[in-house]
Design a protein around this motif. Structure first.
Motif, PDB file in Angstrom:
ATOM      1  N   MET A 308      -4.051  39.802  15.589  1.00  0.00           N
ATOM      2  CA  MET A 308      -5.015  40.039  16.655  1.00  0.00           C
ATOM      3  C   MET A 308      -4.462  39.681  18.032  1.00  0.00           C
ATOM      4  O   MET A 308      -4.605  40.444  18.985  1.00  0.00           O
ATOM      5  N   GLU A 327       2.247  30.385  21.322  1.00  0.00           N
ATOM      6  CA  GLU A 327       2.348  30.248  19.863  1.00  0.00           C
ATOM      7  C   GLU A 327       2.548  28.792  19.476  1.00  0.00           C
ATOM      8  O   GLU A 327       2.666  27.921  20.341  1.00  0.00           O
ATOM      9  N   GLN A 328       2.591  28.556  18.155  1.00  0.00           N
ATOM     10  CA  GLN A 328       2.679  27.164  17.690  1.00  0.00           C
ATOM     11  C   GLN A 328       4.109  26.639  17.598  1.00  0.00           C
ATOM     12  O   GLN A 328       4.337  25.446  17.703  1.00  0.00           O
ATOM     13  N   GLU A 386      -8.216  31.573  11.019  1.00  0.00           N
ATOM     14  CA  GLU A 386      -9.664  31.362  10.897  1.00  0.00           C
ATOM     15  C   GLU A 386      -9.931  30.030  10.192  1.00  0.00           C
ATOM     16  O   GLU A 386     -10.216  29.994   8.985  1.00  0.00           O
ATOM     17  N   LYS A 391      -9.342  25.403  15.056  1.00  0.00           N
ATOM     18  CA  LYS A 391      -9.958  25.948  16.277  1.00  0.00           C
ATOM     19  C   LYS A 391     -10.472  24.790  17.145  1.00  0.00           C
ATOM     20  O   LYS A 391     -10.299  24.795  18.360  1.00  0.00           O
ATOM     21  N   SER A 413     -13.826  35.594  13.627  1.00  0.00           N
ATOM     22  CA  SER A 413     -14.591  36.738  13.123  1.00  0.00           C
ATOM     23  C   SER A 413     -15.893  36.290  12.473  1.00  0.00           C
ATOM     24  O   SER A 413     -16.571  37.112  11.859  1.00  0.00           O
TER      25      SER A 413
HETATM   26  P1  NAI Z   1      -2.764  35.830  11.947  1.00  0.00           P
HETATM   27  O1  NAI Z   1      -2.561  34.942  10.803  1.00  0.00           O
HETATM   28  O2  NAI Z   1      -2.179  37.188  11.911  1.00  0.00           O
HETATM   29  O3  NAI Z   1      -2.249  35.117  13.281  1.00  0.00           O
HETATM   30  C1  NAI Z   1      -2.589  33.824  13.670  1.00  0.00           C
HETATM   31  C2  NAI Z   1      -1.514  33.323  14.605  1.00  0.00           C
HETATM   32  O4  NAI Z   1      -1.903  32.077  15.155  1.00  0.00           O
HETATM   33  C3  NAI Z   1      -0.164  33.099  13.926  1.00  0.00           C
HETATM   34  O5  NAI Z   1       0.832  33.840  14.603  1.00  0.00           O
HETATM   35  C4  NAI Z   1       0.051  31.608  14.052  1.00  0.00           C
HETATM   36  O6  NAI Z   1       1.401  31.257  14.208  1.00  0.00           O
HETATM   37  C5  NAI Z   1      -0.750  31.282  15.288  1.00  0.00           C
HETATM   38  N1  NAI Z   1      -1.128  29.881  15.357  1.00  0.00           N
HETATM   39  C6  NAI Z   1      -1.576  29.092  14.362  1.00  0.00           C
HETATM   40  N2  NAI Z   1      -1.789  27.847  14.827  1.00  0.00           N
HETATM   41  C7  NAI Z   1      -1.479  27.858  16.142  1.00  0.00           C
HETATM   42  C8  NAI Z   1      -1.480  26.875  17.161  1.00  0.00           C
HETATM   43  N3  NAI Z   1      -1.835  25.620  16.905  1.00  0.00           N
HETATM   44  N4  NAI Z   1      -1.103  27.222  18.401  1.00  0.00           N
HETATM   45  C9  NAI Z   1      -0.712  28.494  18.658  1.00  0.00           C
HETATM   46  N5  NAI Z   1      -0.684  29.460  17.722  1.00  0.00           N
HETATM   47  C10 NAI Z   1      -1.065  29.149  16.482  1.00  0.00           C
HETATM   48  O7  NAI Z   1      -4.336  35.895  12.173  1.00  0.00           O
HETATM   49  P2  NAI Z   1      -5.187  37.066  12.789  1.00  0.00           P
HETATM   50  O8  NAI Z   1      -5.502  38.049  11.734  1.00  0.00           O
HETATM   51  O9  NAI Z   1      -4.561  37.522  14.052  1.00  0.00           O
HETATM   52  O10 NAI Z   1      -6.550  36.305  13.118  1.00  0.00           O
HETATM   53  C11 NAI Z   1      -6.690  35.492  14.247  1.00  0.00           C
HETATM   54  C12 NAI Z   1      -8.168  35.261  14.497  1.00  0.00           C
HETATM   55  O11 NAI Z   1      -8.789  36.520  14.721  1.00  0.00           O
HETATM   56  C13 NAI Z   1      -8.904  34.646  13.309  1.00  0.00           C
HETATM   57  O12 NAI Z   1      -9.892  33.799  13.806  1.00  0.00           O
HETATM   58  C14 NAI Z   1      -9.506  35.851  12.595  1.00  0.00           C
HETATM   59  O13 NAI Z   1     -10.652  35.535  11.859  1.00  0.00           O
HETATM   60  C15 NAI Z   1      -9.866  36.716  13.792  1.00  0.00           C
HETATM   61  N6  NAI Z   1      -9.963  38.145  13.527  1.00  0.00           N
HETATM   62  C16 NAI Z   1      -9.076  38.783  12.695  1.00  0.00           C
HETATM   63  C17 NAI Z   1      -9.183  40.147  12.482  1.00  0.00           C
HETATM   64  C18 NAI Z   1      -8.182  40.882  11.633  1.00  0.00           C
HETATM   65  O14 NAI Z   1      -8.441  42.054  11.298  1.00  0.00           O
HETATM   66  N7  NAI Z   1      -7.062  40.292  11.291  1.00  0.00           N
HETATM   67  C19 NAI Z   1     -10.262  40.936  13.115  1.00  0.00           C
HETATM   68  C20 NAI Z   1     -11.063  40.197  14.038  1.00  0.00           C
HETATM   69  C21 NAI Z   1     -10.938  38.843  14.190  1.00  0.00           C
END
Ligand code: NAI
Ligand code: CAA
Length: 725
Positions: A308, A327-328, A386, A391, A413
Motif C-alpha cells: 500500500m 521504512e523500518q 495491520e 500502529k 483496513s
Molecule cells: P505490507 O506488509 O505489504 O507492507 C508493510 C510495510 O510496513 C513493510 O514494507 C514493512 O517493512 C513496513 N514496516 C513495518 N514496520 C515498520 C516500522 N516500524 N516503520 C516503518 N515501516 C515499517 O502491508 P500492506 O499490505 O501494504 O498493508 C499496510 C496497511 O494497509 C495495513 O494496515 C493494511 O491492513 C492496510 N491495507 C492493505 C490493503 C492491501 O490490499 N494490502 C488494502 C487497504 C489497506
C-alpha cells in the motif's frame, strides 16, 4: 443569459454561459439557436467562434434534464446540423472540457482550436447512454472507425495533445484560446467549407471494418458484462459505416431510447450524482466539514513502503506533493525505493505521452529511516503491518516528533481509529485514510472519522482525496469500516453455497454474469487467503476442532465455514502460492483454472459432514450473495457508519468491482424492491437461524414498514429512523 454574443473585428464570438460546467440545458440550446440565427443574419459577421465561459467549453447535455420534458425542446443535433450547414465558418474555441454533447457541438463546427490544458471526449457510455447528438456518426468520419470506437466505447477524457494527434482538434494553443480561434476564423473567411462538414464525409466500408466492429463487440461483451451502453455505442458506429449520415443519426436516437428503457442509464446517472454528493455528513453538534476550510497539504510522509505505502507515495507524488517515504530498516527501504521509483517512472512515461514535461509534474520523494525528518511535514500516512500494537508505537512516535498542527492518518483496513488516536497528543487530528490496492490506481478512498476527529481534519482529508483524483467517502469507525464489513456476509454466503453443492467456478460465473469484475473466489485468491486466516487465528476465530477431530462448522453459536481455513492449512493461499480456490500455472500466475483437487475436497467435505448436495441456479446464487451484502449495508445505515445509501454505493462502485450499470448494492436493493428482499431474507433466516448475518436488518424492516420509499428519500428516512433506534 445562457449564451451571449460579441463582435470582434468581423467575427461573432458566441459564449455559452451556464455555470459551473456549461451543461447544454434546454435554455442554453435555445439561446444558442437564437445567437447563431442572429450571427448568421448579421451582414457585419463574416465568421463565428463558439466558446464557453469560466474556462470551460461544455460538459455536454444537462444530465439532470434526462427523463424530463426539457429534453424534448430544441434538439442538440438540430442545432449541430444548423451550425454545420452555416455558410460562415464556425470555429470552436475549446478551454477546460468539451465532453459529450459539448464535443458533439464542437464536431459540428468547421474547425476546432483547443487549449493545451483542455480535455475532450465522449463519456456518455459511463452514464449508461451513447452520444446522441451525431457524435457516433461524425467522430468516425473525422478520425476513422478504429480510433472512434476506442474513444466512444471507453468514454475516456482525451488530453488536447492526444486529441491533436488523433485529428479531433486542428490546433493546440498554450494561451489566449479565444483570440487564437478568432484569428483562425478570420483566415478561413471565404474558404470552401464542404470538406469541413463531417456529415458529408465519406466513410470506408470494407471487410476489415466488419471484422474490427465484430471483435470490438466481442471484447466489450466480455469486458463490460451485462452493460448495454458499450454495445449500443458499437452498433451506432456500425450504422455510421453502413448508412448515410441522416439514417445513422436516426439509428443513434433509436438506440438512445432503447437504452433508456433498460433502466441502466438511470442507475449510472444515480451513481454519477452520488459520487458528487459523496461523504456529506453532519456532526452531532450540527457542524459540517464541507463548510470548513481544508488545510493545505504542502508536504506529506508515508510510513511503510509495502503493497500500500508504495502506491500511496506514488499517488501523492502524482499530485505534485513532495513526500518523505519511511521504512523500518535499510533493506526494506531499498526494496521500497526500487518499487516506488519504478511506479514513478511509469507515471512519468504516461505524463510524457500526454505532452507534459514529467519533471514539472511529479512531486519529489525523499527516502529515510529517520523519524526526526518528519518534524515539519503537514500530513503523515501510516501504512505498516495491520497490527494494533505496532500502529500505536508509530503514532506515539509521530505524536512526539511531528509539529503540533500536523495531521496523522492511518491506512488501517479495519482497526479501531479511536484506539490508535488515544496514544497521541492530538486525537482531533487523527483520521483513517483507507486507500485501496493498488493505491496509485484505485479511485476509492474511505475516510474514517474517529470519535474526536475534528471537522478541519475531515475537510483536509476529503480535500486531499480530491487532489489525488480519488473519490473520497466519509465513513464512521467500526470494525472493517463500510466496504470490507459488507464483504463478510457476502463471502460467507459464497462459502456456504459451495459447502451445500456448488463449485467455486459456478459461483464466480454467476456473479461475473451479474456484472462483478471478479467472482468471490477469484477475488479471494487474488487478495490472498492467508491474510484473513492469520487475522482469524490471531483473534482465535478459526473453526475450533470438533471432538472427532474435524473442523467445527459452528463458531460462537453461529454457523461457520471452515473451508478457507482448511485450504490455508494445506498451504493454498491463492495466486501467490499458485493454488487456492483455483490452480495457477505458477505462484503469482493470474490465469485461474478450476482445480479437480478442490472439487474432490468439497465432495469429501460434504460426505464427512453428511451434507446433501444440492444445486443452486445462477439467480439463487446472486440472490444469496447480493442480498447478504445489501442487508449488511442496511445495518451500516442503522449504525450511522454511512450517512446515506448513496455513500455505500459509491464505495462499492469504485472499490469493489460492483457493476456500475446496476448503480450499487443499495440502489440494486431499491430496484429489486425492499419488500421482496425482506421476504427472501426472512425465509432464509427462518430456515437458518444460526446465520445471523442474514437476519433482516432493522433498517430494512423499517423502510418496508414506511412503504419502501424510493432511494432518494432514504437519506431523510435513515436520519429519522436512526434517531429512533
Ligand atoms: P505490507 O506488509 O505489504 O507492507 C508493510 C510495510 O510496513 C513493510 O514494507 C514493512 O517493512 C513496513 N514496516 C513495518 N514496520 C515498520 C516500522 N516500524 N516503520 C516503518 N515501516 C515499517 O502491508 P500492506 O499490505 O501494504 O498493508 C499496510 C496497511 O494497509 C495495513 O494496515 C493494511 O491492513 C492496510 N491495507 C492493505 C490493503 C492491501 O490490499 N494490502 C488494502 C487497504 C489497506
Ligand atoms: N450535466 C449536469 N450537471 C453536470 C454535468 C452535466 N453534464 N457535468 C457536471 N455537472 C455538475 C455536477 O453535478 C456538479 O454539480 P454540483 O456542484 O451541484 O455538485 C458540478 O457540475 C461540477 O461537477 P464536478 O463536481 O464533477 O466537477 P469536476 O471539475 O470534478 O468535473 C467534469 C467536471 C469533468 C465536467 C465532470 O463533472 C464530468 O465528467 N461531467 C459529466 C460529463 C459527461 O458525462 N458528459 C456527457 C453528458 S451526456 C451527453 O452529452 C449526451 C449527448 O450526447 C447529448
Amino acid at each position: 443569459m445562457a449564451a451571449s454574443r460579441r463582435l470582434v473585428q468581423s467575427v461573432a464570438v458566441i459564449t455559452i454561459n451556464h455555470p459551473p460546467v456549461n451543461a447544454l440545458s434546454s435554455s442554453v440550446r435555445h439561446a444558442l439557436v437564437e445567437e447563431f440565427g442572429e450571427a448568421t443574419k448579421d451582414p457585419k459577421v463574416e465568421a463565428i467562434v463558439l466558446s464557453g465561459s469560466n474556462g470551460n467549453f461544455s460538459a455536454g447535455a444537462d444530465i439532470r434534464e434526462f427523463g424530463t420534458s426539457a429534453v424534448k425542446t430544441v434538439s442538440l443535433e438540430d442545432l449541430n446540423s444548423t451550425i454545420e450547414a452555416s455558410k460562415k465558418p464556425v470555429v470552436a474555441a475549446i478551454e477546460g472540457v468539451a465532453l459529450g454533447g459539448g464535443l458533439e457541438l464542437a464536431l459540428a463546427c468547421h474547425y476546432r482550436v483547443a487549449n493545451i490544458k483542455s480535455r475532450v471526449g465522449l463519456p456518455e457510455v459511463l452514464i449508461g447512454i451513447l452520444p446522441a447528438a451525431g457524435g457516433t456518426q461524425r467522430l468516425p468520419r473525422l478520425i476513422g472507425v478504429p480510433a472512434a470506437v476506442d474513444v466512444i466505447v471507453r468514454g475516456r477524457h482525451i488530453p488536447a495533445t492526444e486529441a491533436l494527434k488523433l485529428g479531433i482538434v486542428d490546433e493546440v494553443v498554450q494561451d489566449n484560446t479565444i483570440d487564437k480561434a478568432v484569428q483562425l476564423a478570420r483566415k478561413t473567411i471565404g474558404r470552401p467549407l464542404d470538406k469541413r462538414r463531417l456529415s458529408i464525409h465519406p466513410i470506408a466500408n470494407n471487410l476489415y471494418m466488419q471484422d474490427l466492429l465484430d471483435s470490438a463487440e466481442a471484447k466489450a461483451k466480455k469486458q463490460f458484462r451485462g452493460a448495454k451502453a458499450p454495445l449500443a455505442c458499437i452498433e451506432a458506429v456500425r450504422a455510421a459505416v453502413h448508412l448515410p449520415f441522416h439514417k445513422g443519426v436516426e439509428k443513434e436516437r433509436q438506440l438512445f431510447l432503447s437504452l433508456w428503457a433498460t433502466g441502466q442509464p438511470q442507475a449510472q446517472q444515480y451513481a454519477f450524482f452520488s459520487e458528487r454528493e459523496a461523504g456529506k455528513w453532519t456532526h452531532p453538534s450540527g457542524g459540517r466539514w464541507e463548510t470548513v476550510e481544508p488545510q493545505r497539504v504542502r508536504t506529506a510522509a508515508v510510513i511503510g513502503l509495502g503493497t500500500m505505502g508504495r502506491g500511496i507515495v506514488t499517488s501523492l507524488s502524482k499530485a505534485n506533493i513532495p513526500v518523505i517515504a519511511m521504512e523500518q530498516d535499510a533493506k526494506q527501504l531499498e526494496i521500497g525505493k526500487k518499487a516506488v521509483n519504478s511506479l514513478l517512472e511509469r507515471e512519468a512515461e504516461k505524463l510524457k505521452q500526454q505532452g507534459f514535461a514529467p519533471e514539472g509534474k511529479l512531486g519529489t520523494v525523499h527516502f529515510t529511516l529517520n523519524f526526526g525528518e518528519l518534524k515539519e511535514v503537514d500530513l503523515i500516512i501510516e501504512a505498516v503491518y495491520e497490527n494494533m500494537e505496532l500502529k500505536k508505537e508509530i503514532f506515539r512516535k509521530l505524536s512526539s516528533v511531528c509539529k503540533a498542527d500536523a495531521f496523522l492518518c492511518t491506512n488501517t483496513s479495519g482497526l479501531n481509529i479511536d484506539e490508535i488516536a488515544s496514544v497521541t497528543n492530538r486525537p482531533r487530528q487523527v483520521i483513517g485514510t483507507h486507500f485501496f490496492s493498488p493505491a496509485n490506481i484505485m479511485r476509492l478512498l474511505e475516510v474514517v472519522r474517529g470519535q474526536h476527529t475534528s471537522l478541519a481534519t475531515i475537510a483536509t482529508s476529503m480535500h486531499l482525496g480530491k487532489v489525488l483524483g480519488k473519490v473520497a467517502v466519509l465513513v464512521g469507525n467500526c470494525p472493517l469500516f463500510v466496504g470490507n464489513r459488507m464483504l463478510g456476509p457476502y463471502l460467507e454466503q459464497a462459502n456456504f453455497l459451495i459447502e451445500e453443492g456448488c463449485y467455486p467456478e459456478e459461483v464466480d460465473q454467476a456473479m461475473e454474469e451479474f456484472g462483478f469484475a471478479m467472482g468471490p473466489f477469484r477475488m479471494m485468491d487474488l487478495a490472498g487467503l492467508d491474510v484473513g486466516w492469520r487475522s482469524r487465528m490471531e483473534k482465535g476465530l478459526t473453526g475450533s476442532k470438533a471432538p472427532e477431530g474435524l473442523p467445527a462448522r459452528q463458531r460462537q453459536g453461529s454457523r461457520y465455514s471452515p473451508l478457507a481455513d482448511i485450504l490455508c492449512e494445506s498451504g493454498r493461499f491463492g495466486q501467490k502460492t499458485g493454488k487456492g480456490w483455483y490452480q495457477y500455472d505458477k505462484p503469482g500466475g493470474r490465469n485461474a483454472v478450476p482445480d479437480p483437487w478442490v472439487n474432490d475436497f468439497l465432495r469429501k467435505f460434504r460426505n464427512t459432514y453428511q451434507i446433501q448436495q444440492r444445486s443452486s441456479s445462477p439467480e439463487q446464487i446472486v440472490e444469496r450473495c447480493v442480498y447478504a451484502l445489501a442487508n449488511e449495508g442496511f445495518r451500516i445505515l442503522e449504525d450511522g457508519i454511512a450517512s446515506c445509501p448513496e455513500d455505500i454505493d459509491v464505495i462499492y462502485n469504485n472499490g469493489y468491482g460492483w457493476p456500475k450499470h446496476r448503480g450499487g448494492p443499495m440502489y440494486y436493493a431499491s430496484t429489486v424492491g425492499l419488500p421482496k428482499m425482506l421476504e427472501v431474507l426472512e425465509n432464509y433466516s427462518n430456515a437458518n437461524p444460526d446465520v445471523p448475518s442474514m437476519k433482516p436488518a432493522f433498517m430494512l424492516k423499517k423502510l418496508v414498514a414506511v412503504g419502501g420509499p424510493p432511494i432518494k428519500e432514504w437519506r431523510t428516512q435513515v436520519g429519522k429512523l436512526a434517531n429512533k433506534l
